[in-house]
Design an enzyme around this catalytic site. Structure first.
Site, PDB file in Angstrom:
ATOM      1  N   HIS A  21     -19.136 -25.989 -14.145  1.00 10.08           N
ATOM      2  CA  HIS A  21     -20.267 -26.134 -15.078  1.00 10.08           C
ATOM      3  C   HIS A  21     -19.945 -25.542 -16.440  1.00 10.08           C
ATOM      4  CE1 HIS A  21     -21.972 -21.996 -14.705  1.00 10.08           C
ATOM      5  NE2 HIS A  21     -21.622 -22.072 -13.434  1.00 10.08           N
ATOM      6  N   ASP A  53     -17.612 -17.540 -15.375  1.00  5.57           N
ATOM      7  CA  ASP A  53     -18.707 -18.313 -14.796  1.00  5.57           C
ATOM      8  C   ASP A  53     -19.314 -19.203 -15.873  1.00  5.57           C
ATOM      9  OD1 ASP A  53     -20.740 -19.273 -13.245  1.00  5.57           O
ATOM     10  OD2 ASP A  53     -21.830 -17.383 -13.103  1.00  5.57           O
ATOM     11  N   GLU A  86     -26.403 -25.424 -14.852  1.00  6.21           N
ATOM     12  CA  GLU A  86     -26.253 -24.948 -13.472  1.00  6.21           C
ATOM     13  C   GLU A  86     -27.047 -23.663 -13.260  1.00  6.21           C
ATOM     14  OE1 GLU A  86     -24.473 -22.669 -10.091  1.00  6.21           O
ATOM     15  OE2 GLU A  86     -24.579 -22.079 -12.186  1.00  6.21           O
ATOM     16  N   GLU A  87     -26.974 -22.774 -14.260  1.00  4.87           N
ATOM     17  CA  GLU A  87     -27.495 -21.416 -14.042  1.00  4.87           C
ATOM     18  C   GLU A  87     -29.002 -21.367 -13.831  1.00  4.87           C
ATOM     19  OE1 GLU A  87     -25.701 -19.208 -13.136  1.00  4.87           O
ATOM     20  OE2 GLU A  87     -23.766 -19.182 -14.154  1.00  4.87           O
ATOM     21  N   ASP A  99     -16.440 -22.784  -8.921  1.00  9.41           N
ATOM     22  CA  ASP A  99     -17.477 -21.973  -9.562  1.00  9.41           C
ATOM     23  C   ASP A  99     -17.583 -20.597  -8.901  1.00  9.41           C
ATOM     24  OD1 ASP A  99     -19.534 -21.170 -11.201  1.00  9.41           O
ATOM     25  OD2 ASP A  99     -21.091 -22.225 -10.081  1.00  9.41           O
ATOM     26  N   HIS A 124     -22.651 -12.745 -14.078  1.00 14.48           N
ATOM     27  CA  HIS A 124     -23.932 -12.697 -14.801  1.00 14.48           C
ATOM     28  C   HIS A 124     -24.112 -11.413 -15.594  1.00 14.48           C
ATOM     29  CE1 HIS A 124     -25.844 -15.797 -11.767  1.00 14.48           C
ATOM     30  NE2 HIS A 124     -24.728 -16.237 -12.315  1.00 14.48           N
TER      31      HIS A 124
END
Lengths: 475, 475
Positions: free
Chosen positions: B293, B305, B339-340, B367, B438
């Site tokens: 992504h 990420d 995606e997130e 991912d 994250h």
């Protein structure tokens, strides 16, 4: 330097964690120097050592060092020099000590600075907008409220800075991006970077944080403006942002930052060193000092730096008192104040007690973490080191028998060992120490109850044996 | 489930890093299922696999994946769903791909939300004042400008919350402090915590960050308000502060926090999935999809990420094109958007392409980091897994031969594998993945040029072989 010591030194080799030299024991030499009687005497402390270890590792003191450290750290948090919270934490430690029936507790006043961090913000303006995390360095100058805006010049080291002409530095922001090798080596970019950049006309200086590892973690620390230079604002940024800016710079991109830093400095606060004595039975005037510092940086909670070191030093007289062990010499625990802004408490103590300095038999400090103890980093004559090495053999069962030779062990105590007083810092399994050092991550999560027990037991037993030996540690 | 698959399943055993089951190869069974001809065919790809590895690990492509990823990440930084920077980064990737002579590039529009984080601040008011670092969770509700002030109730898990009466939760702040076990397990406290706390009358909820390690590092992530509950503000705090508050709470101290959180939500932005086709020579309608992504969280730089995952997927058609390798089926690289905030791009693609879903021969996603590749985490029938296992044997030289059986591999592609389409995610040496996940620490410093080369070479060769086999991967 005589021939013996040359022979001695060539048997040394470098180990990594403490950036120091290990005494590769040439046991014949030490055996000759010590003689059978002294060796036998040292080994006679085996039982008392066992008693101390048992009491701390499996007895009533088990978990106590961690628990008391957690209570202290959770109650006070950060304890910067010059603040009320530091003074309250000193009062708390006095009370905690007296509750243990240790009433020989005094404090000695020290003039200390209060440097209060205000708003800090760096914004990258070019080649794109991005917030850059920072921590201003101790006593940094401030910027105007709107900040300073300038182009970045990236330098790997001081030699590279020297090679750049002044007109290319003037009006710009110097970013030092040294790769972390050893703290003592890399930290010069933090402590002297602003002065050297200012001398070439920079308006501010930044340094890649002095650490081998980062989770986007800026590390503060002290710095000093050299005489005669304009004090320019100076801060540490994360490895990640330093490396980002370096990549941009190396590609020829113009990197422009706006730096806003405010702070207040009051040089006339009063703090206190704290002295706890367990009086010696035969030579109360002679001292074996165990110590750590009670102040911390304003970020993090000061659990590792140096809450742990202070608490293993607090534990020494407490454990001896509880076990009714009174050595011949006095065991003195000292909680230094204002270490972080330049060993201020230790300098004050050294000055105030200079005329009694012959009475310091041995001085110990734990200020490099209280992870699992491995031994001691020792400064002193060959005979002094041989005595300590023999004592350390008693701690094989807890894997704490390593003697690391260190000319200048510790931080505060370096003032004393530099004067020829034998001393040692706690050599411990501190490979990650600089991950947390001077950051928000210096919290109780770094500390481990079992490792603190090992540290407290080791520290206490070593101090006891040295304080009780029939002979002084020679100078 | 038939008897064969039962026999098959009992030969599995659990391995730790990916919280999944490993296919303990009962090679007779797979040999029987595949037959000599297919095994021989798979091994005939040995040379082409070597060519790809050589080109990427030692040839012209060496370092290219890292370099292109760094250029991309340094140029755009974070790329949250709904932002202009995300759309510009998509345009950049299209241009970068076309420069490689790959012109079958299209985008497909997707309606996505923009959740813009505003000011966020938590102050502990009792038992002492302290700033508490936080990151609001995705689409969190806001607080009034003056914040919400409330007492904390600490709970270890949902069962503990269930056991507390509503009057003890009402008006309070619930802090979940689950200890990290496996992401899929622990993350429920982040994704569902606010709803469950709100259902019992809490005014806000906090969660101990979903990570096994912290340097005072808060971790954001998505969460969803269940239907009918009041959407209360919700955020993650660091392990360190969660543990501090827990210690205080467990001692019976009253912990009071003020929480200020602002943000803006616009549900009607447009973003794009990006599709790059290297058309197959015999069955161009049949697809082997490689994907990652392009969007990221607003904190950090989205390097890990999922910049790394997108770039190894970008590399697959690029490397094949450069090496003039055209497989029978089409290799399609997809860069999912949004995606997130809930796999939004992937859901949109699945819906738009549902009538051609029989053409997806195999779907792959990276991912979970692009550390050194170890193999694939595979979903599919026993025969599908046996084929992939045989292909993976070709990658012994780079230590990437492990097949992990995973019912729901990846994140975006789980939508497809859940429909019975065989697929795999990159199984890699990602033991530290959740240290960075994250957070502000998701930067280029996580990435390693050599590991990215290995990942890109492996990903490309696997996709090529599957796309070129004489048979489809069976469903």
């Amino acid at each position: 330097m005589n021939f013996d010591s040359i022979v001695f030194i060539v048997t040394l080799f470098v180990i990594l964690p403490n950036e120091a030299k290990v005494l590769k024991k040439t046991s014949n030499t030490c055996e000759d120097i010590l003689g059978d009687d002294l060796i036998e005497e040292i080994w006679s402390y085996r039982n008392v050592k066992d008693d101390i270890l048992k009491y701390v590792l499996d007895g009533d003191f088990k978990g106590k060092t961690y628990d008391e450290l957690a209570k202290f750290v959770d109650k006070f948090g950060a304890r910067p020099s010059g603040t009320d919270v530091l003074e309250k934490s000193i009062d708390y430690m006095i009370e905690l000590t007296k509750k243990e029936g240790l009433n020989d507790v005094i404090t000695e006043e020290v003039k200390v600075p209060l440097w209060e961090r205000g708003e800090e913000k760096i914004t990258m303006l070019e080649p794109r907008e991005k917030d850059i995390a920072l921590l201003g360095l101790g006593k940094s100058a401030t910027t105007p409220p709107e900040g300073l805006t300038g182009e970045v010049v990236v330098v790997r080291n001081f030699e590279e800075l020297e090679g750049i002409s002044e007109d290319k530095i003037k009006g710009k922001i110097v970013l030092y991006v040294p790769v972390f090798t050893a703290y003592g080596e890399t930290v010069t970019y933090r402590s002297q970077g602003a002065s050297k950049a200012s001398a070439k006309g920079a308006i501010a200086s930044l340094v890649r944080s002095i650490t081998p590892y980062s989770l986007y973690t800026p590390h503060t620390g002290s710095q000093t403006y050299a005489d005669g230079v304009v004090p320019i604002p100076t801060a540490a940024i994360t490895l990640e942002d330093a490396d980002l800016i370096t990549r941009m710079y190396d590609k020829g991109e113009k990197v422009v930052l706006n730096i806003k830093m405010s702070s207040k400095l009051d040089e006339n606060k009063i703090s206190r060193n704290t002295l706890i004595d367990l009086k010696g039975s035969e030579y109360p005037e002679k001292l074996v000092i165990v110590s750590g510092h009670i102040d911390s940086w304003d970020v993090g909670q000061g659990a590792m730096d140096d809450g742990g070191g202070m608490f293993v030093s607090w534990a020494a007289p407490v454990i001896l008192k509880r076990l009714h062990l009174t050595p011949k010499r006095t065991v003195r625990a000292i909680f230094w104040t204002a270490e972080e802004l330049g060993l201020i408490g230790a300098y004050a103590y050294e000055k105030a007690h200079r005329n009694e300095s012959d009475n310091i038999n041995f001085i110990m400090e734990s200020d490099e973490g209280t992870f699992a103890p491995l031994g001691l980093a020792v400064s002193g004559t060959q005979k002094a080191r041989c005595i300590i090495a023999e004592i350390l053999k008693l701690f094989k069962s807890i894997n704490a028998s390593t003697l690391v030779e260190e000319n200048s062990p510790g931080s505060d105590i370096a003032i004393f060992t530099g004067n020829g007083i034998p001393g040692a810092s706690l050599h411990n399994d501190n490979g990650k120490y600089f991950w947390f050092h001077h950051t928000e991550a210096d919290t109780m999560n770094v500390e481990n109850p079992d490792e603190l027990d090992l540290g407290a037991a080791f520290w206490t037993a070593v101090a006891y044996i040295i304080a009780d030996l029939s002979i002084d540690i020679p100078r």
